[in-house]
Design a protein around this motif. Structure first.
Motif, PDB file in Angstrom:
ATOM      1  N   ALA A   1      32.341  17.364  17.570  1.00  0.00           N
ATOM      2  CA  ALA A   1      34.058  16.881  18.285  1.00  0.00           C
ATOM      3  C   ALA A   1      33.757  18.266  19.307  1.00  0.00           C
ATOM      4  O   ALA A   1      34.682  17.616  20.137  1.00  0.00           O
ATOM      5  N   ALA A   2      33.605  18.448  19.570  1.00  0.00           N
ATOM      6  CA  ALA A   2      33.629  19.453  20.741  1.00  0.00           C
ATOM      7  C   ALA A   2      32.982  19.187  21.819  1.00  0.00           C
ATOM      8  O   ALA A   2      32.909  19.940  23.308  1.00  0.00           O
ATOM      9  N   GLY A   3      32.130  18.277  21.855  1.00  0.00           N
ATOM     10  CA  GLY A   3      31.111  17.867  22.913  1.00  0.00           C
ATOM     11  C   GLY A   3      29.673  19.073  23.081  1.00  0.00           C
ATOM     12  O   GLY A   3      29.190  18.326  24.168  1.00  0.00           O
ATOM     13  N   VAL A   4      29.484  19.450  22.107  1.00  0.00           N
ATOM     14  CA  VAL A   4      28.275  19.893  22.229  1.00  0.00           C
ATOM     15  C   VAL A   4      26.621  19.797  22.023  1.00  0.00           C
ATOM     16  O   VAL A   4      27.279  18.657  21.366  1.00  0.00           O
ATOM     17  N   LYS A   5      26.130  19.225  22.646  1.00  0.00           N
ATOM     18  CA  LYS A   5      25.174  18.270  22.821  1.00  0.00           C
ATOM     19  C   LYS A   5      23.251  19.610  22.141  1.00  0.00           C
ATOM     20  O   LYS A   5      22.928  19.049  21.866  1.00  0.00           O
ATOM     21  N   TYR A   6      23.623  21.067  22.403  1.00  0.00           N
ATOM     22  CA  TYR A   6      22.317  21.712  22.186  1.00  0.00           C
ATOM     23  C   TYR A   6      23.151  22.769  21.544  1.00  0.00           C
ATOM     24  O   TYR A   6      24.369  23.507  22.129  1.00  0.00           O
ATOM     25  N   MET A   7      22.493  23.333  19.802  1.00  0.00           N
ATOM     26  CA  MET A   7      22.920  24.302  18.765  1.00  0.00           C
ATOM     27  C   MET A   7      22.095  24.614  19.190  1.00  0.00           C
ATOM     28  O   MET A   7      20.559  24.633  18.893  1.00  0.00           O
ATOM     29  N   VAL A   8      22.591  26.372  19.346  1.00  0.00           N
ATOM     30  CA  VAL A   8      21.151  26.895  20.143  1.00  0.00           C
ATOM     31  C   VAL A   8      21.072  28.503  18.638  1.00  0.00           C
ATOM     32  O   VAL A   8      22.156  28.755  17.961  1.00  0.00           O
ATOM     33  N   CYS A   9      19.920  28.372  18.286  1.00  0.00           N
ATOM     34  CA  CYS A   9      19.435  30.002  17.037  1.00  0.00           C
ATOM     35  C   CYS A   9      19.762  30.989  18.053  1.00  0.00           C
ATOM     36  O   CYS A   9      19.104  31.235  19.013  1.00  0.00           O
TER      37      CYS A   9
ATOM     38  N   LYS B   1      20.344  16.313  14.373  1.00  0.00           N
ATOM     39  CA  LYS B   1      19.330  15.624  14.995  1.00  0.00           C
ATOM     40  C   LYS B   1      20.638  13.569  14.435  1.00  0.00           C
ATOM     41  O   LYS B   1      20.368  13.395  15.325  1.00  0.00           O
ATOM     42  N   LYS B   2      21.106  14.129  12.897  1.00  0.00           N
ATOM     43  CA  LYS B   2      21.584  13.080  12.277  1.00  0.00           C
ATOM     44  C   LYS B   2      23.044  12.349  13.423  1.00  0.00           C
ATOM     45  O   LYS B   2      23.992  11.901  13.174  1.00  0.00           O
ATOM     46  N   ALA B   3      23.266  14.320  14.102  1.00  0.00           N
ATOM     47  CA  ALA B   3      24.723  14.311  14.688  1.00  0.00           C
ATOM     48  C   ALA B   3      24.837  13.608  16.599  1.00  0.00           C
ATOM     49  O   ALA B   3      25.517  14.143  17.351  1.00  0.00           O
ATOM     50  N   GLY B   4      22.345  13.460  16.406  1.00  0.00           N
ATOM     51  CA  GLY B   4      22.900  13.292  18.060  1.00  0.00           C
ATOM     52  C   GLY B   4      22.951  14.649  18.816  1.00  0.00           C
ATOM     53  O   GLY B   4      23.165  14.681  19.997  1.00  0.00           O
ATOM     54  N   ILE B   5      22.518  15.369  17.975  1.00  0.00           N
ATOM     55  CA  ILE B   5      22.190  17.315  18.536  1.00  0.00           C
ATOM     56  C   ILE B   5      20.966  17.610  18.510  1.00  0.00           C
ATOM     57  O   ILE B   5      20.064  17.454  17.778  1.00  0.00           O
ATOM     58  N   GLN B   6      20.392  18.323  19.541  1.00  0.00           N
ATOM     59  CA  GLN B   6      19.526  19.114  19.623  1.00  0.00           C
ATOM     60  C   GLN B   6      19.395  20.384  19.649  1.00  0.00           C
ATOM     61  O   GLN B   6      20.390  22.026  19.786  1.00  0.00           O
ATOM     62  N   LEU B   7      18.588  20.899  18.343  1.00  0.00           N
ATOM     63  CA  LEU B   7      18.499  22.119  17.881  1.00  0.00           C
ATOM     64  C   LEU B   7      17.669  23.168  18.719  1.00  0.00           C
ATOM     65  O   LEU B   7      16.614  23.184  18.675  1.00  0.00           O
TER      66      LEU B   7
END
Length: 294
Positions: free
Chosen positions: A126-134, A163-169
């Protein structure tokens, strides 16, 4: 996206030199980012004003640092924070999160990979994030090689949900992942023990250098695995402290020449501590970057 060079200049460069220097076009040089931990005190007091000030300095991309625990972005819903970013002409392609083994006041911390990750992913989208980072493993979350294997398993699971949300971890390193255990490097275990499509890396160039490892060797061994970088410099004192980009010992020109091999998409300046105002330091860093790296 349109590059900072106009179309005709880009076309001329492509026809004349792309075979010699393919890394020039490895990533969109339009974006120069800042990890917001660098200005954490200012963000806590006045996030909108701080973001506007960063945009005035010349940054057009930021990386978030505070979602974990609060399940909000700097005290705002994802939609509200996205609106504040837009007002300053900024994007936030990446944000930091935690594993979640560590408890707070005896209770699990929400918004982490192990606790309420579904909501964290939905909020990131929702915030437009493409990469979620540990972002970091606490001392209690590191352990032995078997525990790093457990961490790798959790990264794969979290990456599947992203991945299901179109985001790369991604996973962000410090130096402790390079301390050998029984002849093995935990960072290698994380790289080899995770699915390269589900889990990529945010390489912190300061910490990998401080650990005595060569980022170019990592790029060669794992091409395309490093879409995010933290660009922070190391001073020339025995303490090897943080310093402004271009003011230390790291050869960023050499590293940026291998951006294509690394798979670089976005980079973020970060300086955990500064000698004075962090705004003075990030101004010095972006000045060097504009003159020498992009």
């Amino acid at each position: 996206m349109i590059s900072r060079r106009n179309f005709l200049s880009s076309a001329a460069l492509l026809s004349a030199g792309v075979l010699m220097s393919p890394s020039v076009f490895a990533y969109n040089k339009r974006y120069i980012g800042l990890q917001l931990y660098t200005v954490r005190d200012a963000m806590a007091k006045d996030p909108a004003g701080t973001l506007a000030q960063l945009a005035k300095i010349g940054y057009n991309s930021v990386e978030g640092a505070t979602y974990t625990g609060t399940q909000m972005f700097y005290g705002m819903t994802p939609q509200a924070f996205a609106a504040v970013l837009k007002q300053s002409g900024l994007i936030m392609p990446s944000a930091h999160y935690r594993l979640g083994e560590e408890q707070m006041n005896g209770a699990p911390v929400a918004g982490t990979m192990l606790h309420d990750w579904d909501r964290a992913v939905d909020d990131a989208a929702a915030a437009g994030v493409k990469y979620m980072v540990c972002a970091y493993l606490s001392e209690a979350e590191r352990g032995n090689l078997d525990h790093y294997k457990y961490v790798a398993e959790q990264l794969n699971k979290a990456g599947e949900r992203c991945k299901k949300a179109g985001i790369q971890l991604c996973y962000h390193n410090h130096d402790f992942e390079f301390a050998a255990q029984d002849g093995k490097i935990p960072f290698d275990l994380l790289l080899n023990g995770t699915d390269k499509k589900l889990v990529k890396m945010e390489l912190d160039l300061y910490w990998v250098n401080k650990a005595g490892h060569d980022p170019l060797a990592l790029f060669k061994q794992h091409p395309g695995r490093f879409p995010l970088w933290h660009v922070k410099d190391m001073d020339r004192t025995p303490q090897k402290a943080f310093t402004e980009v271009g003011n230390g010992s790291i050869d960023f020109k050499k590293i940026f020449a291998h951006a294509d091999e690394a798979g670089l998409q976005y980079f973020f300046v970060e300086q955990d501590t500064t000698p004075g105002s962090p705004f003075d330091s990030v101004t010095k860093s972006i000045s060097y970057i504009k003159k020498n790296l992009v």
